[in-house]
Design an enzyme around this catalytic site. Structure first.
Site, short mmCIF file in Angstrom:
data_model
loop_
_atom_site.label_atom_id
_atom_site.label_comp_id
_atom_site.label_asym_id
_atom_site.label_seq_id
_atom_site.Cartn_x
_atom_site.Cartn_y
_atom_site.Cartn_z
N SER A 22 0.83 -1.20 0.00
CA SER A 22 0.00 0.00 0.00
C SER A 22 0.87 1.26 0.00
O SER A 22 1.85 1.35 0.73
CB SER A 22 -0.90 0.00 1.24
N LYS A 46 -3.65 2.34 -2.19
CA LYS A 46 -3.25 3.40 -1.25
C LYS A 46 -4.18 3.45 -0.04
O LYS A 46 -5.36 3.18 -0.14
CB LYS A 46 -3.27 4.73 -2.01
N GLY A 47 -3.62 3.80 1.11
CA GLY A 47 -4.39 3.81 2.36
C GLY A 47 -5.58 4.75 2.30
O GLY A 47 -5.50 5.86 1.76
N GLY A 73 1.74 10.76 5.63
CA GLY A 73 0.67 11.15 6.55
C GLY A 73 -0.71 10.74 6.09
O GLY A 73 -1.70 11.43 6.37
N CYS A 131 -1.34 3.45 13.08
CA CYS A 131 -1.88 4.79 13.28
C CYS A 131 -1.94 5.14 14.76
O CYS A 131 -2.15 4.28 15.61
CB CYS A 131 -3.30 4.87 12.72
N ILE A 192 6.25 -6.70 7.31
CA ILE A 192 6.03 -5.67 8.32
C ILE A 192 5.66 -4.34 7.66
O ILE A 192 5.86 -4.16 6.46
CB ILE A 192 7.32 -5.44 9.16
N GLY A 244 9.10 -5.99 2.96
CA GLY A 244 10.17 -5.20 3.55
C GLY A 244 11.45 -5.39 2.77
O GLY A 244 12.20 -6.32 3.03
N GLY A 245 11.68 -4.54 1.78
CA GLY A 245 12.92 -4.59 1.02
C GLY A 245 12.98 -5.64 -0.06
O GLY A 245 14.06 -6.02 -0.49
N GLY A 266 7.09 -3.27 -2.53
CA GLY A 266 6.83 -1.86 -2.25
C GLY A 266 7.79 -0.91 -2.93
O GLY A 266 7.59 -0.52 -4.08
#
EC number: 1.3.1.14
Length: 304
Positions: A22, A46-47, A73, A131, A192, A244-245, A266
């Protein structure tokens, strides 16, 4: 040799284990000129929040050695806009569309889940518990097993869609939180989210990011993410989406061997818009070269 790359995350059937993280793939439309979205196991968009959010002050992105710090944000147009403008596109896709959701309170998560439950074209929800909880002094929901479980339970009670909870690495014991979330009814886990980090401009003698701190992603976090997947796999019985990576097929296979049923790509999308497609091809090549017919045989195989 006939290869099977299909995997299941709860009730979610994926044609292969590759999805997108995301915030790195927009709403899918942005990458459709480069990748056939229907060839991916899923896309995570997207969030989304209940109300529109402007996001954090700029600058929001900074490159670091082997990674990126972001402090977006949760900028987005809100759930009403998503339902009106993006869901019609989602409906045309054959692949699974997973919507990432965020809230300021547990109740907001529930309201958001209920709104999305009514929409066609959405296959599952990914719950961002990194959050801040405004009712608990701003501490992240995912920082404590009790609040993590509370949010999970509220979302599960508000939707019939599969619920995948995205765990924060910024905790003392990620396995404890994973167990609590599983106990609250989660169908799967994303492991994660980004690591909290910062960068400082030595000329200005100020933090580079407008919000001071941000989330670190990219190759720099991969060893931490792998360790987290390894620990969570040993702690729970629900499927894991590892992330993650992950930049290539070898990275993805490491996560699967550590216990991930699927993987999420990502930061690599920013560097190479064809990354997801190339990772799927690399997985197929590995299976062929090693005489393995089913990708599921590799899940957690490094534990044996």
């Amino acid at each position: 040799m006939k290869l099977n790359l299909a995997v299941k995350i709860g009730q979610l059937d994926m044609i292969n284990p590759v999805t997108t993280a995301s915030g790195t793939f927009g709403y899918g439309q942005e990458y459709s000129p480069y990748v056939d979205l229907n060839q991916l196991g899923a896309i995570v968009v997207k969030g989304t929040t209940l109300e529109p959010r402007e996001g954090n002050p700029t600058p929001r992105l900074v490159e670091t050695p082997s990674g990126i710090l972001n402090s977006i944000g949760l900028q987005n147009s809100g759930v009403d806009y998503l339902l009106e403008h993006y869901v019609p596109f989602f409906k045309k896709l054959q692949t699974n569309v997973i919507v990432n959701i965020s809230g300021n309170t547990a109740e907001e998560y529930g309201q958001l889940a209920a709104r999305l439950d009514e929409a066609d074209g959405i296959a599952a929800l990914e719950v961002n518990i990194s959050c801040p909880n405004v009712k608990k002094g701003g501490m992240a929901f995912g920082g404590d097993f009790r609040t993590a479980a509370e949010v999970t339970k509220v979302v599960k009670n508000s939707t019939a869609l599969p619920v995948i909870v995205k765990l924060s690495p910024n905790v003392t014991d990620i396995a404890e939180i994973a167990r609590a979330v599983e106990g609250a009814g989660a169908d799967g886990l994303s492991v994660i989210n980004t690591l909290l980090g910062m960068a400082i401009d030595v000329r200005k003698r100020k933090p580079v990011l407008g919000n001071t701190m941000g989330g670190l992603s990219g190759p720099a976090v991969k060893p931490v993410a792998l360790r987290a997947v390894w620990q969570v796999y040993k702690a729970v019985h629900i499927p894991i989406i590892g992330m993650g990576g992950i930049m290539n097929a070898t990275d993805a296979l490491e996560f699967i061997l550590a216990g991930a049923q699927a993987v999420s790509v990502g930061t690599a999308n920013f560097v190479n818009p064809y990354a997801t497609k190339e990772i799927i091809q690399g997985m197929e090549k590995y299976l062929m070269e090693n005489g393995i017919g089913d990708i599921n045989e590799l899940v957690g195989a490094a534990h044996l």
